[in-house]
Design a protein around this motif. Structure first.
Motif, PDB file in Angstrom:
ATOM      1  N   GLY A 117      -5.780  -6.977   5.921  1.00 51.65           N
ATOM      2  CA  GLY A 117      -5.579  -5.608   5.229  1.00 51.65           C
ATOM      3  C   GLY A 117      -6.904  -4.564   5.123  1.00 51.65           C
ATOM      4  N   GLN A 118      -8.154  -5.170   5.131  1.00 50.86           N
ATOM      5  CA  GLN A 118      -9.023  -4.162   5.191  1.00 50.86           C
ATOM      6  C   GLN A 118      -9.115  -3.231   6.197  1.00 50.86           C
ATOM      7  N   GLY A 119      -8.838  -3.815   7.265  1.00 48.52           N
ATOM      8  CA  GLY A 119      -8.954  -2.896   8.687  1.00 48.52           C
ATOM      9  C   GLY A 119      -8.002  -1.624   8.430  1.00 48.52           C
ATOM     10  N   LEU A 120      -6.601  -2.363   7.994  1.00 49.36           N
ATOM     11  CA  LEU A 120      -5.485  -1.210   7.914  1.00 49.36           C
ATOM     12  C   LEU A 120      -5.770  -0.130   6.714  1.00 49.36           C
ATOM     13  N   LEU A 121      -6.394  -0.559   5.654  1.00 49.06           N
ATOM     14  CA  LEU A 121      -6.921   0.326   4.667  1.00 49.06           C
ATOM     15  C   LEU A 121      -7.736   1.120   5.324  1.00 49.06           C
ATOM     16  N   MET A 122      -8.725   0.915   5.811  1.00 52.76           N
ATOM     17  CA  MET A 122      -9.952   1.635   6.182  1.00 52.76           C
ATOM     18  C   MET A 122      -9.232   2.678   7.497  1.00 52.76           C
ATOM     19  N   ALA A 123      -8.213   2.236   8.297  1.00 51.21           N
ATOM     20  CA  ALA A 123      -7.508   3.218   9.208  1.00 51.21           C
ATOM     21  C   ALA A 123      -6.759   4.492   8.404  1.00 51.21           C
ATOM     22  N   GLN A 124      -6.393   3.953   7.297  1.00 47.89           N
ATOM     23  CA  GLN A 124      -5.639   5.126   6.384  1.00 47.89           C
ATOM     24  C   GLN A 124      -6.707   6.181   5.889  1.00 47.89           C
ATOM     25  N   TYR A 125      -7.646   5.340   5.326  1.00 51.54           N
ATOM     26  CA  TYR A 125      -8.910   6.375   4.848  1.00 51.54           C
ATOM     27  C   TYR A 125      -9.629   6.946   5.906  1.00 51.54           C
ATOM     28  N   GLU A 126      -9.616   6.550   7.229  1.00 54.44           N
ATOM     29  CA  GLU A 126     -10.366   7.184   8.401  1.00 54.44           C
ATOM     30  C   GLU A 126      -9.661   8.360   8.667  1.00 54.44           C
ATOM     31  N   MET A 127      -8.164   8.446   8.662  1.00 53.61           N
ATOM     32  CA  MET A 127      -7.182   9.407   9.009  1.00 53.61           C
ATOM     33  C   MET A 127      -7.315  10.474   7.734  1.00 53.61           C
ATOM     34  N   ALA A 128      -7.385   9.841   6.740  1.00 50.09           N
ATOM     35  CA  ALA A 128      -7.051  10.957   5.496  1.00 50.09           C
ATOM     36  C   ALA A 128      -8.244  11.701   5.531  1.00 50.09           C
ATOM     37  N   PHE A 129      -9.547  11.260   5.697  1.00 51.36           N
ATOM     38  CA  PHE A 129     -10.624  11.831   5.328  1.00 51.36           C
ATOM     39  C   PHE A 129     -10.933  12.822   6.600  1.00 51.36           C
ATOM     40  N   ALA A 130     -10.548  12.434   7.691  1.00 47.80           N
ATOM     41  CA  ALA A 130     -10.397  13.244   8.946  1.00 47.80           C
ATOM     42  C   ALA A 130      -9.894  14.475   8.804  1.00 47.80           C
ATOM     43  N   ARG A 131      -8.773  14.521   8.233  1.00 48.42           N
ATOM     44  CA  ARG A 131      -8.316  15.946   7.926  1.00 48.42           C
ATOM     45  C   ARG A 131      -9.108  17.102   7.252  1.00 48.42           C
ATOM     46  N   TYR A 132     -10.221  16.402   6.564  1.00 46.16           N
ATOM     47  CA  TYR A 132     -11.272  17.490   5.889  1.00 46.16           C
ATOM     48  C   TYR A 132     -12.458  17.356   6.821  1.00 46.16           C
ATOM     49  N   GLY A 133     -12.406  16.904   7.981  1.00 44.85           N
ATOM     50  CA  GLY A 133     -13.653  16.783   8.644  1.00 44.85           C
ATOM     51  C   GLY A 133     -14.774  15.815   8.254  1.00 44.85           C
ATOM     52  N   LEU A 134     -14.319  14.864   7.399  1.00 42.99           N
ATOM     53  CA  LEU A 134     -15.325  14.103   6.758  1.00 42.99           C
ATOM     54  C   LEU A 134     -15.034  12.593   7.472  1.00 42.99           C
ATOM     55  N   LEU A 137       0.669  -1.191  -0.042  1.00 42.52           N
ATOM     56  CA  LEU A 137       0.225   0.045   0.260  1.00 42.52           C
ATOM     57  C   LEU A 137       0.844   1.198  -0.051  1.00 42.52           C
ATOM     58  N   ASP A 138       0.394   2.443  -0.894  1.00 41.48           N
ATOM     59  CA  ASP A 138       1.393   3.477  -0.823  1.00 41.48           C
ATOM     60  C   ASP A 138       0.521   4.575  -0.262  1.00 41.48           C
ATOM     61  N   VAL A 139       0.739   5.115   0.941  1.00 41.64           N
ATOM     62  CA  VAL A 139      -0.228   5.881   1.675  1.00 41.64           C
ATOM     63  C   VAL A 139      -0.117   7.326   1.055  1.00 41.64           C
ATOM     64  N   GLN A 140       0.884   7.488   0.176  1.00 45.47           N
ATOM     65  CA  GLN A 140       0.891   9.007  -0.206  1.00 45.47           C
ATOM     66  C   GLN A 140      -0.102   8.753  -1.327  1.00 45.47           C
ATOM     67  N   GLY A 187      -7.589  -2.785  -2.600  1.00 43.62           N
ATOM     68  CA  GLY A 187      -6.410  -2.453  -1.796  1.00 43.62           C
ATOM     69  C   GLY A 187      -6.243  -3.442  -0.493  1.00 43.62           C
ATOM     70  N   ALA A 188      -7.029  -4.232  -0.241  1.00 46.09           N
ATOM     71  CA  ALA A 188      -7.142  -4.801   1.208  1.00 46.09           C
ATOM     72  C   ALA A 188      -5.955  -5.796   1.081  1.00 46.09           C
ATOM     73  N   VAL A 189      -5.811  -6.534   0.032  1.00 43.71           N
ATOM     74  CA  VAL A 189      -4.742  -7.450  -0.208  1.00 43.71           C
ATOM     75  C   VAL A 189      -3.434  -6.849  -0.121  1.00 43.71           C
ATOM     76  N   ALA A 190      -3.236  -5.568  -0.902  1.00 39.72           N
ATOM     77  CA  ALA A 190      -2.052  -4.979  -1.126  1.00 39.72           C
ATOM     78  C   ALA A 190      -1.655  -4.427   0.782  1.00 39.72           C
ATOM     79  N   ALA A 191      -2.701  -3.996   1.280  1.00 39.39           N
ATOM     80  CA  ALA A 191      -2.604  -3.234   2.532  1.00 39.39           C
ATOM     81  C   ALA A 191      -2.060  -4.668   3.582  1.00 39.39           C
ATOM     82  N   GLY A 192      -2.614  -5.751   3.261  1.00 39.95           N
ATOM     83  CA  GLY A 192      -2.327  -6.763   4.323  1.00 39.95           C
ATOM     84  C   GLY A 192      -1.001  -7.812   4.248  1.00 39.95           C
TER      85      GLY A 192
END
Ligand SMILES: Nc1ncnc2c1ncn2[C@@H]1O[C@H](COP(=O)(O)OP(=O)(O)O)[C@@H](O)[C@H]1O
Ligand SMILES: N[C@@H](CCC(=O)OP(=O)(O)O)C(=O)O
Length: 375
Positions: free
Chosen positions: A89-106, A33-36, A61-66
């Motif tokens: 990987g699915q949990g790890l993928l979602m953790a990244q999405y949660e963090m990234a969207f939270a920066r926009y208050g979403l 997974l490429d977080v950037q 991206g779940a397999v990629a993240a896992g």
């Protein structure tokens, strides 16, 4: 204004948009997974959301993240390990999405889906209602195939088709497919002379002028073949579609002339029927006699037991089945109202006879016309 401009304009003005991002756009060359990349994508999706669009993100991206965190050198190849890896990987993928969207208050919400979960009308309605409610709450639903549970035969196979089906389910105004190439090319892009096609007015004839191949990245699953299938499902559902590279997500959502735009070829049809047509994996067959086959082909008739003389397969009420004619050709598919063991007793009997001999609960069509689509 050209037809292409009009389609691009419709994407920009979409009130509800489904964005699909493939594994190849979320990963490093090693397959991890490429977080950037994920963060950049979230920037574009968040901007669309904050400008007022309802956005559903279909993310692979779940397999990629896992596989990295599990200590594997590369993406596993056997199905059981892939499924276990996706579960991690699915949990790890979602953790990244949660963090990234939270920066926009979403806020984000996870939906994992399998074909069998959603083919029966009750589950279809549940999935649809949950998605609608998430969108009403301003949440960005993030959807993936339920890799951990879906068995190989019943998997959607990739997220491209799933994204077009979801676009249907939420009655999206546009579908944006993001991948690792900047659009559809006249031939697999590595081939010399391959050129980008900026507009496909009719997907049904597109394959006459382009050659498509499988995944070039080793991490994606469907390549261009499944992307064109997704574009076709969108087109026959009346939904404009843009296919481009993930880096172009922002401009694509704003209607800029990036990637390839696909024009819809029909007005919006029944979402439910399209779902039956494109997502179902028939589990048996009902063979109709000439009269019943003709009635079904006519488009508005239910399939009655009186016109069916043979049943095969092992299925339950609500499962998808083929409807064949006497020559053994598939003429329709539909959701059957009875279990396979119940049907032999019903064959050839009219509604009165069914009522009298078997009881009221059997005096119904084998496949109701609302649950039936011609092929
Ligand atoms: N005619 C074509 N035009 C563009 N890409 C093509 C074509 N034929 C095959 N491809 C391949 O499809 C790949 C994208 O599919 P895939 O790897 O499955 O991506 P994703 O992970 O985004 O679903 C491209 O990288 C490219 O190598
Ligand atoms: N559902 C799987 C990915 C399926 C897949 O690779 O799809 P895609 O990259 O969109 O062709 C996952 O999350 O790893």
């Amino acid at each position: 204004m050209t037809r292409e401009d009009e389609i691009r304009g419709r994407v920009a003005a979409a009130k509800t948009v489904v964005v699909k991002v493939g594994s190849s756009s979320l990963t490093q060359p090693s397959g991890h997974l490429d977080v950037q990349k994920l963060t950049r994508l979230v920037g574009a999706v968040a901007e669309a959301r904050l400008s007022g669009a309802r956005v559903v993100l279909i993310s692979s991206g779940a397999v990629a993240a896992g596989f990295g965190p599990l200590g594997f050198e590369s993406r596993p190849t056997d199905v059981a390990t892939q499924q276990a890896t996706a579960s991690v990987g699915q949990g790890l993928l979602m953790a990244q999405y949660e963090m990234a969207f939270a920066r926009y208050g979403l806020r984000v919400g996870q939906i994992l889906i399998t074909a069998t979960d959603t083919i029966q009308s009750q589950q279809y309605r549940n999935a649809r209602r949950t998605l609608e409610t998430l969108l009403d709450l301003g949440v960005v639903p993030i959807v993936n195939e339920n890799d951990a549970l879906a068995s190989n035969e019943i998997r959607f196979g990739d997220n491209d088709r799933l994204s077009a089906l979801m676009a249907n389910m939420v009655r999206a105004d546009a579908l944006v497919l993001l991948t690792d190439v900047d659009g559809l090319y006249t031939a697999p892009p590595k081939e010399p002379g391959a050129r980008r096609v900026s507009f496909v007015p009719d997907i049904r004839t597109a394959l006459e002028s382009v050659r498509v191949g499988g995944s070039g990245s080793g991490v994606g699953t469907g390549g261009m073949v499944t992307k064109l299938e997704a574009a076709r499902i969108a087109a026959v559902s009346g939904i404009p579609c843009v296919l481009t590279a993930a880096q172009n997500a922002g401009p694509a959502l704003m209607g800029d002339p990036v990637g390839t735009a696909f024009a819809p070829i029909k007005h919006r049809g029944s979402a439910r029927r399209l779902w039956i047509k494109f997502a179902s994996q028939p589990r048996g067959t009902l063979v109709a006699d000439d009269g019943a086959a003709k009635a079904v082909r006519g488009g508005r008739a239910s399939l009655l037991a009186a016109g069916v003389f043979e049943v095969s397969g092992d299925f339950s009420a609500g499962d998808p089945v083929w409807i064949d004619n006497e020559a053994g050709e598939h003429i329709a598919r539909g959701l059957v109202s009875f279990d396979s063991e119940e049907i032999p007793n019903m064959l050839g009997r009219n509604t009165d006879q069914l009522h009298r001999i078997l009881g009221e609960e059997y005096a119904h069509p084998l496949v109701h016309r609302d649950n039936l689509v011609l092929v």
